[in-house]
Design an enzyme around this catalytic site. Sequence first.
Site, short mmCIF file in Angstrom:
data_model
loop_
_atom_site.label_atom_id
_atom_site.label_comp_id
_atom_site.label_asym_id
_atom_site.label_seq_id
_atom_site.Cartn_x
_atom_site.Cartn_y
_atom_site.Cartn_z
N SER A 139 0.92 -1.25 0.17
CA SER A 139 0.02 -0.01 0.16
C SER A 139 0.99 1.27 -0.06
O SER A 139 1.72 1.51 0.94
CB SER A 139 -0.93 -0.11 1.35
N ASN A 199 11.04 5.79 -12.89
CA ASN A 199 10.93 5.21 -14.16
C ASN A 199 9.92 6.04 -14.98
O ASN A 199 9.57 5.82 -16.23
CB ASN A 199 10.54 3.86 -14.05
N LEU A 201 6.63 6.33 -15.26
CA LEU A 201 5.43 5.67 -15.66
C LEU A 201 4.51 5.11 -14.65
O LEU A 201 5.21 4.35 -13.91
CB LEU A 201 5.44 4.60 -16.79
N LYS A 259 11.18 2.11 -17.29
CA LYS A 259 10.58 1.05 -16.93
C LYS A 259 10.23 -0.04 -18.25
O LYS A 259 10.26 0.19 -19.20
CB LYS A 259 8.82 1.64 -16.82
N GLU A 380 -0.25 11.52 11.79
CA GLU A 380 -0.66 10.25 12.34
C GLU A 380 -0.15 9.02 11.46
O GLU A 380 0.40 8.04 12.08
CB GLU A 380 -2.06 10.22 12.40
N HIS A 430 -10.40 10.90 24.02
CA HIS A 430 -11.26 11.76 23.74
C HIS A 430 -12.59 11.01 22.72
O HIS A 430 -12.80 11.68 21.65
CB HIS A 430 -10.82 12.94 22.74
N ASP A 438 -16.27 19.90 22.63
CA ASP A 438 -15.47 19.89 21.61
C ASP A 438 -16.34 19.72 20.41
O ASP A 438 -17.48 19.42 20.19
CB ASP A 438 -14.45 18.70 21.60
#
Length: 632
Positions: A139, A199, A201, A259, A380, A430, A438
Site C-alpha cells: 500500500s 521510471n 510511468l 520502466k 498520524e 477523547h 469539543d
Amino acid sequence: MTAHHASKDPGPHPAQVSASARVDAVVDPALPATAARLRAHVLRMTTRVGSGHPTSALSAAELVSALFFQQMRWDPSEPGGRDQDRFLLSKGNATPIFWAALHEAGALDEAPEILCQLDSTLEGHLSPRNPWVPALTGSLGQGLSIVNGMALANRFDGIDARLYCLLSDGECSEGAVWESAQFAAAQNLGAITALVDANGLQQSGPAPTATQPERLAERFRAFGWSAEVIDGHDLHAIVRALRPLDNAQPRALIARTVKGQGVSFLAGADGWHGKALSAEECEAALAEIQAPAQGVHITPRRVPVSPPPAVAPATTNPPTPPDQRGELTATRSGFGTALARAGARCKDLIVLDGDVRHSTKTNDFAAQHPERFIEAGIAEQNMIGTALGLAVSGKRPCVSSFAAFLSRGYDFLRMAANSRPPHLLVVGSHAGVSVGKDRPSQIGLEDIAMFRALDGATLLYPSDAVSAERLTEQALEQPGLTYLRTTRVKTPVLYGPGEPFPIGGSKTLIASEQDRLTLVAAGVAVSEALDAYVQLLESGVPTRVIDAYSIEPLDVETLLRAGRETAGLLVVEDHHLNGGLGDAVAARVGRQTRVFRLGVTGEPHYGTPAQLRRRQRLSNKAIEQAALAMAA
C-alpha cells in the site's frame, strides 16, 4: 524510449555531494551480469504464474544489484539479524526483483518458481510470512515511515547499520511520504537512504515528475534531506552515490530509470503495467537478456550478525495504589499513570504521541522518560508506520492520539495488523460524545468499528481509572496490535485497586436470580447503566449490569449465560450505533438471545457531556425507558 528518459542526467547537486563521493566508484565487474540475471528471474517467475508487475521490477535491476551485491553489509543466512544493513521495499509492485535478489544471494529456502503458490511465502507483494520481510508493504507511501522506526530502534540499541528504502516516483504523490521525510530529517536519521525508482510511468500514464525528476530531489532537500539525481541504470553512478556521507542528514537518490529496461519491446512502453508476458513474449525477452546474464556470480558483502534481542517482559507486580472508589477520574488519566509506571520497568517501551500529549496523558511518561518519548507531531500516518518499524525491531511501542485522528492513519493500522507485530499498543482518547464541548471533528465515534475490522486486533474499553491502569499493563504484554479506548470525561472509580481485568473477560457488576433484563455497557456508559439499574429496580424491573471492557476478544460465555437467564441484552455505548460493541455482541450471541442496542446516531452537537448523552439517548433515563420497553 520516451523523451523524459532520453534527457541528460543532471548529475549530483553540487551542494549535496562531498568531494570524496564525486570520485569514480569501483564497480564489481560481475554486477552487470547480476542485474541481467535478476531481470531473467523476474520474467520467468511472473510469466510462470501469469501475474505480477515485471516492468516495474525490471527498472530497478541495477539499483537492487548494486545494493545487495556490493553496497549492503548483510548475511544471507540471518534474516532476523539486526546488526546488519537492512532493506525495505516500499514500491510493492517491484516485489519480484526482491525475491530474485534474495534467490541470487542464496538467502531463500524457496525457489522463485513457486511465486504466488498457495503455501509459498513468495507472494506477489511482500508478506511478513517470509523471514526477510519485516513488515507488510505494497500500500504505497508506507515503507519510509517503517524504516524510520527501524532506524530509531537501531539508535536506541547502538547499532551502526544503514537502512535502505526503495520507492517509486509515482508513490511520492502520497502525502505520507513527506510526513516520513520531515520526521526523518527532524530526528537526524542519517542512516537512512531512500532510493526513488523514477521510471516515469504509473499504471495510467506518466508520473507527475516524469520529465523533471529534479523536482523530487528539491522536495527532499526542502524537508532537510541530502538529495541528488542519478542515472539509475549506470552502475558506476549508483555505486558512487551509495557511498555513505559523513553527516546526520538522511539521503535520497532519485534514480532516473526506464520502466521495462533490458527488453526492447518493454522499455519505456506504456500499457504493460501489471501485465505478465506470455510464454512466447517471455522467450523473446529472455533472448535479449541471456547474453548479458553470462558472468561470474558474486556474493554479498557478508557481515556476521546476531539474532534480534528478545523483547523483555513488561510487567512486574506494580505497587498497590490506595482505594479510590467513588472518586471521579478520567480513564485517560489511569492510562497515563500506568504508562509512566511501566516505563520504569520496561526499557523497551517507546511512546509516540501526535502533538496531544497533555490531552492523552502521555506527558507523565515524557517527563519521566524523555529519552524514550517521541513527539511525532501532527502526522498520524508516519507516527503509526514508525511505531510498526519499532515493533518489528524488538521494541514495545505505544502510539497515542485522539481517537478521531486515528482514522487518518487507518490504512497504516490495517497494514500494521497484517504485519503481525510482536507488540503494538494504540491508544485513542477523547472518544464518544462524552468528550463534551469539543467540535464534532474532535470526537471519536468510529474507532471501535475500525479496530474490530482488523483481523487479530485486541480491543479494550475501560470504564474507570482502575480498569484503565490494569488494562494498560496487560495491553503492553498483549501480542499483536492492541487498541485501548479512553475518555476525557471523569467517571466514578468503580473498582478496588487489586481488581483483576483479564483480557477476554468482563465484570458482572450486579446480578440476581430475579433479573429480567441485562444491561451491557463499556466505558463511560457503564456508569449510566448503573444509574439506570437503580431507576429500573424502583420500577419493579431488576436488571443485570455487565461491564464488557474487553470487546475483542469478547466474553461470550458470560453474555450467553445472561441471555439465557434474562429476557435479552440491551447494549449501551458511546460510539456510533453501527460497528461498535452492540454489533460485536449481536454477531457473537445474537442467534441465541435477543440483543437491543443504544448508540450514537447522526452528527453530535456542541454541549456538555450530560447534554450530549441525553440528546443521543445514552443517559440513564433513556436507558431506563428502552429497558422498560423491552420488558413490556
